[in-house]
Write an enzyme that holds these catalytic residues in place. Structure first.
Site, PDB file in Angstrom:
ATOM      1  N   SER A   1       0.821  -1.209   0.000  1.00 46.76           N
ATOM      2  CA  SER A   1       0.000   0.000   0.000  1.00 46.76           C
ATOM      3  C   SER A   1       0.856   1.260   0.000  1.00 46.76           C
ATOM      4  O   SER A   1       2.002   1.264   0.448  1.00 46.76           O
ATOM      5  CB  SER A   1      -0.912   0.007   1.224  1.00 46.76           C
ATOM      6  OG  SER A   1      -1.700  -1.152   1.247  1.00 46.76           O
TER       7      SER A   1
HETATM    8  N1  SAH Z   1      -1.136  -4.235   3.651  1.00 48.14           N
HETATM    9  C1  SAH Z   1      -0.680  -4.888   2.452  1.00 48.14           C
HETATM   10  C2  SAH Z   1      -1.658  -4.601   1.333  1.00 48.14           C
HETATM   11  C3  SAH Z   1      -1.541  -5.498   0.172  1.00 48.14           C
HETATM   12  S1  SAH Z   1      -2.745  -5.159  -1.083  1.00 48.14           S
HETATM   13  C4  SAH Z   1       0.679  -4.356   2.085  1.00 48.14           C
HETATM   14  O1  SAH Z   1       0.915  -3.179   2.313  1.00 48.14           O
HETATM   15  O2  SAH Z   1       1.477  -5.110   1.559  1.00 48.14           O
HETATM   16  C5  SAH Z   1      -4.195  -5.980  -0.460  1.00 48.14           C
HETATM   17  C6  SAH Z   1      -4.079  -7.454  -0.287  1.00 48.14           C
HETATM   18  O3  SAH Z   1      -5.380  -7.954  -0.015  1.00 48.14           O
HETATM   19  C7  SAH Z   1      -3.581  -8.238  -1.494  1.00 48.14           C
HETATM   20  O4  SAH Z   1      -2.416  -8.921  -1.138  1.00 48.14           O
HETATM   21  C8  SAH Z   1      -4.731  -9.201  -1.828  1.00 48.14           C
HETATM   22  O5  SAH Z   1      -4.297 -10.473  -2.261  1.00 48.14           O
HETATM   23  C9  SAH Z   1      -5.448  -9.276  -0.499  1.00 48.14           C
HETATM   24  N2  SAH Z   1      -6.859  -9.689  -0.548  1.00 48.14           N
HETATM   25  C10 SAH Z   1      -7.831  -9.330  -1.429  1.00 48.14           C
HETATM   26  N3  SAH Z   1      -9.007  -9.896  -1.113  1.00 48.14           N
HETATM   27  C11 SAH Z   1      -8.780 -10.654   0.014  1.00 48.14           C
HETATM   28  C12 SAH Z   1      -9.600 -11.505   0.838  1.00 48.14           C
HETATM   29  N4  SAH Z   1     -10.904 -11.698   0.576  1.00 48.14           N
HETATM   30  N5  SAH Z   1      -9.025 -12.109   1.896  1.00 48.14           N
HETATM   31  C13 SAH Z   1      -7.718 -11.939   2.188  1.00 48.14           C
HETATM   32  N6  SAH Z   1      -6.895 -11.160   1.450  1.00 48.14           N
HETATM   33  C14 SAH Z   1      -7.416 -10.513   0.375  1.00 48.14           C
END
Ligand code: SAH
Length: 226
Positions: free
Chosen positions: A57
């Site tokens: 993010s």
């Molecule tokens: N806080 C993380 C954000 C990653 S982006 C960082 O800064 O690295 C958001 C993430 O949510 C992605 O990795 C995606 O695979 C995950 N995601 C999307 N839908 C989801 C769900 N239903 N359950 C768990 N993870 C999910």
């Protein structure tokens, strides 16, 4: 640029305010959570690819959401879409030894990468963080209730399971489309809600979405599975 300079720019921009959040942002180095070949970009205020079509993010978004979440020492927190683990590690630093952070990530490869990144701070082996592979739209009923719930992927509405798995006076911070929502649980079925528009997120993908509607099949190419 350094991690400290990134944090200082977030303070100057008015995104970071609380001492305990600032301290954790300084301690947890964002470069530990980006892929090897993009380390030189780790301190730029932008999302970066972490593989599997996902991103770590944007720093200002994480800072803004953290300030709304108001995490405190000793909290039990659920982090949905833990991805690279950066936000999870910041939360773990804030909750301290007496707190606990549960992360859920639906992509197996990212679950592994996230765990490895978080373990650089010994948060997995010490038991302060647990990362689960699965569908975060179900919450984590076995570990509920939570003081705080935060989601990094954007859905159509705030998930009922999250509201249910929250303690009274607990807070949910989660995106819906291009807005960040803050929900404060006042009583079992009473929530105070506030919207902050103007952000961008990857989609929240529920395993229930795997069922492909008939109309959609009609438009799919021969090898397309979703
Ligand atoms: N806080 C993380 C954000 C990653 S982006 C960082 O800064 O690295 C958001 C993430 O949510 C992605 O990795 C995606 O695979 C995950 N995601 C999307 N839908 C989801 C769900 N239903 N359950 C768990 N993870 C999910």
């Amino acid at each position: 640029m350094t991690n400290r300079e990134l944090v200082e720019s977030l303070i100057r921009g008015g995104y970071l305010k609380s001492p305990q959040i600032i301290k954790a942002f300084k301690k947890i180095d964002r470069a530990d959570f980006v892929p090897e070949d993009s380390r030189h970009e780790a301190y730029i205020n932008a999302p970066l690819p972490i593989g599997q079509g996902q991103t770590i993010s944007q720093p200002l978004t994480v800072a803004f959401m953290m300030e709304l979440l108001e995490p405190e020492a000793g909290n039990i927190i659920l982090d949905i879409g833990s991805g690279s683990g950066w936000q999870t590690a910041i939360l773990a630093e804030i909750v301290g030894k007496k707190g606990k952070v549960f992360g859920i990530e639906r992509i197996p490869k990212l679950t592994e990468i996230g765990k490895n990144n978080i373990e650089r701070y010994k948060f997995i082996s010490s038991g302060r963080v647990e990362i689960f592979e699965g569908d975060g739209t179900l919450g984590l009923p076995d570990k509920a209730p939570f003081d705080r719930i935060i989601a990094a992927a954007s859905g159509e509405k705030i998930i009922e399971a999250w509201k249910k798995q929250l303690k009274i006076n607990g807070r949910v911070v989660a995106p819906i489309e291009n807005s960040i929502f803050l929900l404060v649980k006042k009583a079992e079925n009473e929530f105070e809600e506030k919207e902050y528009p103007g952000f961008a997120f990857v989609p929240l993908i529920s395993d229930k979405d795997k069922e492909i509607p008939e109309w959609r099949k009609h438009f799919m190419k021969p090898n397309e599975s979703r």
